[in-house]
Enzyme design. Structure first.
Site, mmCIF file in Angstrom:
data_model
loop_
_atom_site.group_PDB
_atom_site.id
_atom_site.type_symbol
_atom_site.label_atom_id
_atom_site.label_comp_id
_atom_site.label_asym_id
_atom_site.label_seq_id
_atom_site.Cartn_x
_atom_site.Cartn_y
_atom_site.Cartn_z
ATOM 1 N N GLY A 1 -6.568 -3.260 -13.187
ATOM 2 C CA GLY A 1 -7.792 -2.731 -13.431
ATOM 3 C C GLY A 1 -8.344 -1.732 -14.551
ATOM 4 O O GLY A 1 -8.979 -1.939 -15.555
ATOM 5 N N GLU B 1 0.700 -10.086 -10.135
ATOM 6 C CA GLU B 1 1.280 -10.349 -9.172
ATOM 7 C C GLU B 1 1.803 -12.147 -8.387
ATOM 8 O O GLU B 1 2.196 -12.402 -8.222
ATOM 9 C CB GLU B 1 0.724 -9.440 -7.572
ATOM 10 C CG GLU B 1 0.867 -8.186 -8.349
ATOM 11 C CD GLU B 1 -0.135 -7.541 -7.503
ATOM 12 O OE1 GLU B 1 -1.300 -6.853 -8.207
ATOM 13 O OE2 GLU B 1 0.073 -6.696 -6.699
ATOM 14 N N GLY C 1 -6.692 0.761 -15.716
ATOM 15 C CA GLY C 1 -4.733 1.041 -16.464
ATOM 16 C C GLY C 1 -4.585 -0.014 -17.757
ATOM 17 O O GLY C 1 -4.885 0.582 -18.735
ATOM 18 N N ARG D 1 -9.192 6.142 -1.187
ATOM 19 C CA ARG D 1 -7.829 7.051 -0.774
ATOM 20 C C ARG D 1 -7.833 7.631 -1.336
ATOM 21 O O ARG D 1 -7.976 7.897 -2.140
ATOM 22 C CB ARG D 1 -7.201 6.146 -0.521
ATOM 23 C CG ARG D 1 -6.659 4.443 0.587
ATOM 24 C CD ARG D 1 -5.414 4.001 0.066
ATOM 25 N NE ARG D 1 -6.252 2.668 -0.217
ATOM 26 C CZ ARG D 1 -5.341 1.247 -0.531
ATOM 27 N NH1 ARG D 1 -4.128 1.874 -0.978
ATOM 28 N NH2 ARG D 1 -6.081 0.524 -1.100
ATOM 29 N N ARG E 1 2.381 -13.872 -0.164
ATOM 30 C CA ARG E 1 2.361 -11.885 -0.674
ATOM 31 C C ARG E 1 2.200 -11.509 0.823
ATOM 32 O O ARG E 1 1.593 -12.096 1.749
ATOM 33 C CB ARG E 1 0.994 -12.173 -1.203
ATOM 34 C CG ARG E 1 1.083 -10.254 -1.342
ATOM 35 C CD ARG E 1 0.026 -9.091 -1.515
ATOM 36 N NE ARG E 1 0.149 -8.086 -1.880
ATOM 37 C CZ ARG E 1 -1.395 -7.164 -0.948
ATOM 38 N NH1 ARG E 1 -2.401 -7.775 -0.895
ATOM 39 N NH2 ARG E 1 -0.760 -6.372 -1.228
ATOM 40 N N ARG F 1 -15.735 1.472 -13.285
ATOM 41 C CA ARG F 1 -16.839 1.360 -14.854
ATOM 42 C C ARG F 1 -18.152 2.632 -14.833
ATOM 43 O O ARG F 1 -18.694 3.012 -15.782
ATOM 44 C CB ARG F 1 -16.931 0.188 -15.235
ATOM 45 C CG ARG F 1 -16.588 -0.380 -15.903
ATOM 46 C CD ARG F 1 -16.106 -1.896 -15.308
ATOM 47 N NE ARG F 1 -15.279 -2.093 -14.031
ATOM 48 C CZ ARG F 1 -15.803 -3.377 -13.540
ATOM 49 N NH1 ARG F 1 -16.129 -4.602 -14.638
ATOM 50 N NH2 ARG F 1 -15.559 -4.118 -12.312
ATOM 51 N N LYS G 1 -7.095 -15.801 -0.656
ATOM 52 C CA LYS G 1 -6.828 -15.760 -1.761
ATOM 53 C C LYS G 1 -5.951 -16.487 -2.366
ATOM 54 O O LYS G 1 -4.391 -16.717 -2.002
ATOM 55 C CB LYS G 1 -6.031 -14.675 -2.672
ATOM 56 C CG LYS G 1 -7.542 -13.644 -3.737
ATOM 57 C CD LYS G 1 -7.282 -11.913 -4.007
ATOM 58 C CE LYS G 1 -7.213 -12.235 -5.724
ATOM 59 N NZ LYS G 1 -6.898 -10.919 -6.383
ATOM 60 N N HIS H 1 2.528 -1.836 -3.899
ATOM 61 C CA HIS H 1 2.943 -2.568 -5.287
ATOM 62 C C HIS H 1 3.883 -2.676 -6.455
ATOM 63 O O HIS H 1 4.152 -2.787 -6.769
ATOM 64 C CB HIS H 1 1.789 -1.133 -5.754
ATOM 65 C CG HIS H 1 0.652 -1.608 -5.991
ATOM 66 N ND1 HIS H 1 -0.624 -0.071 -5.903
ATOM 67 C CD2 HIS H 1 -0.853 -1.993 -5.601
ATOM 68 C CE1 HIS H 1 -1.390 -0.393 -5.906
ATOM 69 N NE2 HIS H 1 -1.555 -1.698 -5.165
ATOM 70 N N HIS I 1 0.086 1.537 -11.419
ATOM 71 C CA HIS I 1 -0.820 0.592 -11.765
ATOM 72 C C HIS I 1 -1.722 1.337 -10.681
ATOM 73 O O HIS I 1 -2.033 1.733 -9.622
ATOM 74 C CB HIS I 1 0.546 -0.532 -10.571
ATOM 75 C CG HIS I 1 -0.795 -1.380 -9.551
ATOM 76 N ND1 HIS I 1 -0.373 -2.959 -10.060
ATOM 77 C CD2 HIS I 1 -2.132 -1.274 -8.694
ATOM 78 C CE1 HIS I 1 -1.642 -3.582 -9.947
ATOM 79 N NE2 HIS I 1 -2.493 -2.999 -9.448
ATOM 80 N N ASN J 1 -2.365 -15.677 -0.614
ATOM 81 C CA ASN J 1 -2.641 -13.844 -0.119
ATOM 82 C C ASN J 1 -3.652 -14.173 0.950
ATOM 83 O O ASN J 1 -4.770 -13.915 0.576
ATOM 84 C CB ASN J 1 -2.847 -13.018 -1.410
ATOM 85 C CG ASN J 1 -3.116 -11.544 -1.087
ATOM 86 O OD1 ASN J 1 -3.115 -10.926 -0.255
ATOM 87 N ND2 ASN J 1 -2.821 -11.078 -2.166
ATOM 88 N N ASP K 1 -16.081 2.881 -7.488
ATOM 89 C CA ASP K 1 -15.486 1.103 -9.269
ATOM 90 C C ASP K 1 -15.584 2.573 -10.203
ATOM 91 O O ASP K 1 -16.542 3.760 -11.053
ATOM 92 C CB ASP K 1 -16.975 0.713 -8.978
ATOM 93 C CG ASP K 1 -16.755 0.092 -10.539
ATOM 94 O OD1 ASP K 1 -16.390 -1.375 -9.795
ATOM 95 O OD2 ASP K 1 -16.263 0.101 -11.342
HETATM 96 P P1 AMP Z 1 -8.129 -3.683 -9.329
HETATM 97 O O1 AMP Z 1 -8.199 -3.256 -8.131
HETATM 98 O O2 AMP Z 1 -6.642 -3.824 -10.393
HETATM 99 O O3 AMP Z 1 -9.189 -5.181 -9.371
HETATM 100 O O4 AMP Z 1 -8.978 -2.837 -10.681
HETATM 101 C C1 AMP Z 1 -10.068 -2.081 -9.629
HETATM 102 C C2 AMP Z 1 -10.761 -0.950 -10.622
HETATM 103 O O5 AMP Z 1 -10.675 -1.042 -12.211
HETATM 104 C C3 AMP Z 1 -12.156 -0.842 -10.791
HETATM 105 O O6 AMP Z 1 -12.173 0.964 -10.748
HETATM 106 C C4 AMP Z 1 -13.002 -0.848 -11.828
HETATM 107 O O7 AMP Z 1 -14.443 -0.153 -12.225
HETATM 108 C C5 AMP Z 1 -11.838 -0.425 -12.467
HETATM 109 N N1 AMP Z 1 -11.792 -1.395 -14.031
HETATM 110 C C6 AMP Z 1 -12.386 -2.533 -14.607
HETATM 111 N N2 AMP Z 1 -12.789 -2.673 -15.701
HETATM 112 C C7 AMP Z 1 -12.875 -1.170 -16.252
HETATM 113 C C8 AMP Z 1 -12.835 -1.197 -17.354
HETATM 114 N N3 AMP Z 1 -13.145 -1.761 -18.798
HETATM 115 N N4 AMP Z 1 -12.594 -0.060 -17.904
HETATM 116 C C9 AMP Z 1 -12.809 0.952 -16.943
HETATM 117 N N5 AMP Z 1 -12.245 0.763 -15.445
HETATM 118 C C10 AMP Z 1 -12.701 -0.536 -15.177
#
Ligand code: AMP
Length: 363
Positions: A294, A348, A296, A205, A55, A248, A14, A144, A172, A7, A246
Site C-alpha cells: 500500500g 499475494e 510502496g 510494530r 495462505r 495517508r 479473505k 511476506h 514490501h 486467507n 495510516d
Molecule cells: P497494505 O497493508 O499493503 O494494505 O498498506 C496499507 C498502508 O498503505 C496504509 O498505511 C495506507 O495509509 C498506505 N497507503 C495506501 N494508499 C496510500 C497513498 N495513496 N499514499 C500513502 N500511503 C498510502
C-alpha cells in the site's frame, strides 16, 4: 481450472476466486467466530472449485515450497502454532473446514516463510547461545515471502533478466513492512525475523530496537510480558511516534506541519534507507530496487525520502516518473541511474492461486 484462495485469520476470512490466472471475484468476511460456517457459506455462494489454496503464515524449516495438504502437513502446521500463535491456528481452522465440507478437494498450503528458506545460516542465526536454535528453533524465518517472490518474478519479466541472474532489493511496505535481499532470484536476507516484529518501522510494530529495552521495561518499570508484547506490536511503530498508523493520515498531518508526523516519516524512511545500504553491500551487485504494498505502490513521498541522496550507490530517482500511478509495473529511475527502481503492484492471492494450480494440476 477454478481455484479458491483462502486467507483465514483469527476473526476474518479473505477469499479470492481464480479461473486459471484471472481473478473473477473476491471478498472479505469479518467478525468470524466459526470458520466452518463461514467457509460453508463462501463455498455455497461461489459453487464448485477444483482446488483450494491457503495462505499459511509459518512453514518452519520444513517447507521450502508450497505443498499439497495431507495429514502430515496438517500435523506440521499444528506443531508450528507455537511459533505463530496468532496465525497458524486460524489458517489451520480454514484448512480443516474445507476438508470437512469437501474431503476430496485438493488443498494446497502456501507459506509466508518458504521463500526465505534459502537464507544462509550466517544470516539467519542469532548471536545467542546456539542451543536456542538447536532446541527451540529460534532463528530468523522472515515473512511476506509470497509477496517478495511474486514481485521478484514480475521484476525479472520487466527487466528481462533470468531469475537465476537477478539481484534485487524488494520492499514490501504496507501496514506490515519488510525488505528482502534477493540474490540470483532467491531470498538471501530479509528484515523480519523469528517473528514479524523485527526490522523496518511498521504501522504499529516497532521493528529493530535494543532488546535490553524490554528488560528495562520489565525490571525498572514493572511491566508484564503481556503489556510489553502489546506495546511493541500494537502501540509502537508509526502509531507510537505520532498517534496514527495510516500513512495517508501521517502524510496529511506532516503537510500541516505536525512535528511528530514529520518525525515519524523521517524515522520510517531512515530505517528503510539503512537496510537498503546494508543489503546493497550484502548482495555486491543490485539490478533493481522494487517498491510494493500500500505504501510502496502509492507513496511517492516515502519512495523519494528513502532513495534521495544515494548517489554513493549510483541510485538516482526521477521526480516526474515517481509521480506516476499505475497497477502495471513502472520504472522511476533516471536514465543515468546505475540501478533500476521499479514500482510493482503485489498480488499475494494471484501467487497463491498460481502455486495451487501448479501443484493441483500435477496431482
Ligand atoms: P497494505 O497493508 O499493503 O494494505 O498498506 C496499507 C498502508 O498503505 C496504509 O498505511 C495506507 O495509509 C498506505 N497507503 C495506501 N494508499 C496510500 C497513498 N495513496 N499514499 C500513502 N500511503 C498510502
Amino acid at each position: 481450472m477454478k481455484i479458491l484462495v483462502l486467507n483465514s485469520g483469527s476473526s476474518s476470512v479473505k477469499y479470492a476466486l481464480f479461473e486459471d490466472d484471472k481473478q473473477i471475484s473476491n471478498g472479505l468476511v469479518e467478525r468470524v467466530e466459526d470458520h466452518l460456517a463461514t467457509i460453508k457459506e463462501i463455498l455455497g455462494n461461489i459453487g464448485k472449485v477444483d482446488a483450494v489454496g491457503h495462505r499459511v503464515v509459518h512453514g518452519g524449516e520444513k517447507y521450502k515450497n508450497s505443498v499439497i495438504i495431507d495429514s502430515d502437513a496438517i500435523e506440521t502446521i499444528r506443531d508450528l502454532i507455537s511459533l505463530a500463535p496468532l496465525h497458524n491456528g486460524a489458517n489451520l481452522a480454514g484448512i480443516e473446514a474445507v476438508a470437512k465440507l469437501y474431503p476430496d478437494i485438493t488443498q494446497v498450503a502456501v507459506f509466508d516463510t518458504s521463500f526465505h528458506q534459502s537464507i544462509p545460516d550466517f544470516a539467519y542465526t542469532y548471536a545467542i547461545p546456539i542451543s536456542f536454535y538447536e532446541q527451540h528453533k529460534i532463528r530468523k524465518y522472515g515473512f511476506h515471502g509470497t509477496s517478495h517472490k511474486y514481485i521478484t518474478n514480475e521484476a525479472g519479466k520487466f527487466l528481462n533478466i533470468a531469475e537465476q541472474n537477478l539481484n534485487l532489493i524488494t520492499f514490501h511496505l504496507g501496514n506490515g513492512d519488510s525488505v528482502c535481499a534477493v540474490k540470483n532470484g532467491k531470498s538471501f536476507d530479509t528484515s523480519m525475523g523469528f517473528t514479524p516484529l523485527e526490522g523496518l518501522v511498521m504501522g504499529s510494530r516497532c521493528g529493530d530496537i535494543d532488546p535490553q529495552i524490554l528488560i528495562y521495561l520489565a525490571k525498572q518499570k514493572g511491566l508484564s510480558v503481556d503489556e510489553i508484547d502489546k506495546i511493541l506490536n500494537k502501540e509502537s511503530g508509526l502509531k507510537g511516534i505520532c498517534g496514527s498508523s495510516d500513512m495517508r493520515d501521517i502524510e496529511a498531518k506532516a503537510q500541516n506541519g505536525d512535528k511528530l508526523a514529520l518525525l515519524a516519516l523521517d524515522i520510517f524512511a531512515y530505517r528503510a534507507k539503512k537496510y537498503l545500504g546494508s543489503y546493497a553491500v550484502a548482495l555486491g551487485r543490485v539490478d533493481g530496487i522494487v517498491f510494493a504494498g500500500g505504501i510502496g505502490e502509492n507513496s511517492p513521498l516515502i519512495r523519494m525520502k528513502i532513495l534521495q541522496d544515494l548517489e554513493i550507490l549510483g541510485i538516482e530517482i526521477d521526480e516526474q516518473k515517481n509521480q506516476v500511478r499505475s497497477r502495471e509495473p513502472f520504472e522511476i529511475n533516471t536514465e543515468n541511474s546505475k540501478i533500476k527502481i521499479l514500482v510493482i503492484h503485489t498480488d499475494e492471492e494471484k501467487e497463491i492461486a498460481k502455486q495451487t494450480m501448479r501443484l493441483a494440476g500435477d496431482n
